[in-house]
Scaffold this motif. Structure first.
Motif, PDB file in Angstrom:
ATOM      1  N   LEU A 189       1.582   4.806  -7.745  1.00  0.00           N
ATOM      2  CA  LEU A 189       1.256   4.472  -6.348  1.00  0.00           C
ATOM      3  C   LEU A 189       2.367   3.660  -5.703  1.00  0.00           C
ATOM      4  O   LEU A 189       2.694   3.866  -4.530  1.00  0.00           O
ATOM      5  CB  LEU A 189      -0.070   3.709  -6.298  1.00  0.00           C
ATOM      6  CG  LEU A 189      -1.278   4.473  -6.837  1.00  0.00           C
ATOM      7  CD1 LEU A 189      -2.522   3.600  -6.787  1.00  0.00           C
ATOM      8  CD2 LEU A 189      -1.511   5.758  -6.030  1.00  0.00           C
ATOM      9  N   LEU A 226       5.011   6.062  -4.748  1.00  0.00           N
ATOM     10  CA  LEU A 226       4.679   6.758  -3.504  1.00  0.00           C
ATOM     11  C   LEU A 226       4.987   5.890  -2.282  1.00  0.00           C
ATOM     12  O   LEU A 226       5.529   6.373  -1.282  1.00  0.00           O
ATOM     13  CB  LEU A 226       3.205   7.155  -3.496  1.00  0.00           C
ATOM     14  CG  LEU A 226       2.822   8.401  -4.280  1.00  0.00           C
ATOM     15  CD1 LEU A 226       1.308   8.570  -4.305  1.00  0.00           C
ATOM     16  CD2 LEU A 226       3.480   9.646  -3.678  1.00  0.00           C
ATOM     17  N   LEU A 227       4.658   4.621  -2.349  1.00  0.00           N
ATOM     18  CA  LEU A 227       4.953   3.716  -1.232  1.00  0.00           C
ATOM     19  C   LEU A 227       6.460   3.554  -1.049  1.00  0.00           C
ATOM     20  O   LEU A 227       6.954   3.512   0.089  1.00  0.00           O
ATOM     21  CB  LEU A 227       4.294   2.358  -1.472  1.00  0.00           C
ATOM     22  CG  LEU A 227       2.763   2.346  -1.462  1.00  0.00           C
ATOM     23  CD1 LEU A 227       2.236   0.976  -1.841  1.00  0.00           C
ATOM     24  CD2 LEU A 227       2.234   2.766  -0.091  1.00  0.00           C
ATOM     25  N   CYS A 230       2.625  10.135   2.058  1.00  0.00           N
ATOM     26  CA  CYS A 230       2.875   9.354   0.843  1.00  0.00           C
ATOM     27  C   CYS A 230       2.320   7.941   1.003  1.00  0.00           C
ATOM     28  O   CYS A 230       1.724   7.386   0.064  1.00  0.00           O
ATOM     29  CB  CYS A 230       4.368   9.291   0.547  1.00  0.00           C
ATOM     30  SG  CYS A 230       5.087  10.859   0.002  1.00  0.00           S
ATOM     31  N   GLY A 285      -0.645   6.476  -1.252  1.00  0.00           N
ATOM     32  CA  GLY A 285      -0.322   5.298  -2.040  1.00  0.00           C
ATOM     33  C   GLY A 285      -1.221   4.119  -1.724  1.00  0.00           C
ATOM     34  O   GLY A 285      -1.764   3.473  -2.625  1.00  0.00           O
TER      35      GLY A 285
END
Length: 253
Positions: free
Chosen positions: A17, A20-21, A38, A42
């Protein structure tokens, strides 16, 4: 093991996660729509993974083995010939104890196994190695707790394993040499389906004795939708088991 640990942390929560961030930040100008997607996944994933209600629902899917009823404890001697307790990591260099100690999860397993051993009279095997080359195995640390704190002697220690599959294979070698084919297996409820499969593949008959259920009602304010740090850790444990239950039958036979 170090490389496996590195990829495991990145691919499972919360590492994936955060990736993704981070990707959303890098793509915010060149691909704003993908970046927004994304970011949403996230951030939403971080929220769900920290919500006790989401953890509870996920645990119900993973914790498939029922608990042993108290009335069954004394009769375990008619169903099995030994109790096997699986290692669960360590706390490093605890100054209160002057060295490494069995983890909280390991102590929870030991406490339950000690009760079962006292009720049934079955001998105990503890399985757990030194995944990162520590001088003392998890089995040795746990055996010390079992004898010193719970007053239960440990007949066998398996201190070479680094995975659940190796727990089963190496423990089975020790037990088969002692003429034992049936075991009571003690580990976390989420870890039990994968552990049971491994021990059955090693040629042992298994009576499941799961402990540490997460799937119980969370009893949190607002139904458990508020973020909680403990839930992030629990989500990571559960998703690790989901990945293990998928991967083990593919890679081990």
């Amino acid at each position: 093991m170090v490389l496996r640990y590195f990829f495991k942390q990145l691919l499972l929560l919360p590492g994936c996660l955060f990736l993704l961030l981070l990707l959303a930040w890098f793509l915010r100008r060149r691909m704003p729509r993908l970046a927004a997607c994304c970011f949403a996944v996230g951030l939403g994933g971080l929220w769900l993974s920290s919500a006790p209600v989401a953890v509870e629902q996920l645990a119900r899917l993973v914790e498939r083995e029922p608990a042993l009823a108290h009335q069954q404890w004394a009769g375990l001697a008619t169903q099995a010939d030994a109790i096997v307790v699986l290692g669960a990591g360590r706390e490093r260099d605890d100054p209160a104890w002057g060295g490494d100690q069995a983890s909280q999860l390991a102590v929870e397993r030991l406490r339950y196994a000690a009760r079962l051993a006292k009720a049934s009279g079955l001998p105990v095997l503890i399985s757990g190695g030194s995944p990162f080359g520590e001088p003392v195995s998890e089995a040795a640390l746990m055996a010390d707790v079992m004898s010193q704190d719970f007053g239960v002697p440990v007949r066998w220690q398996e201190g070479q394993s680094k995975t659940t599959w190796e727990n089963a294979q190496l423990s089975a070698s020790i037990l088969h040499a002692a003429g034992i084919q049936r075991v009571v297996l003690v580990t976390q409820a989420a870890h039990m389906p994968r552990s049971r499969w491994c021990f059955e593949q090693a040629g042992l008959q298994v009576v499941s004795a799961p402990v540490g259920f997460i799937s119980v009602p969370n009893q949190r304010p607002l139904g458990g939708w508020l973020p909680e740090s403990k839930s992030v850790w629990q989500t990571g444990l559960l998703l690790n088991e989901v990945a293990g239950q998928i991967a083990y039958p593919l890679f081990y036979r």
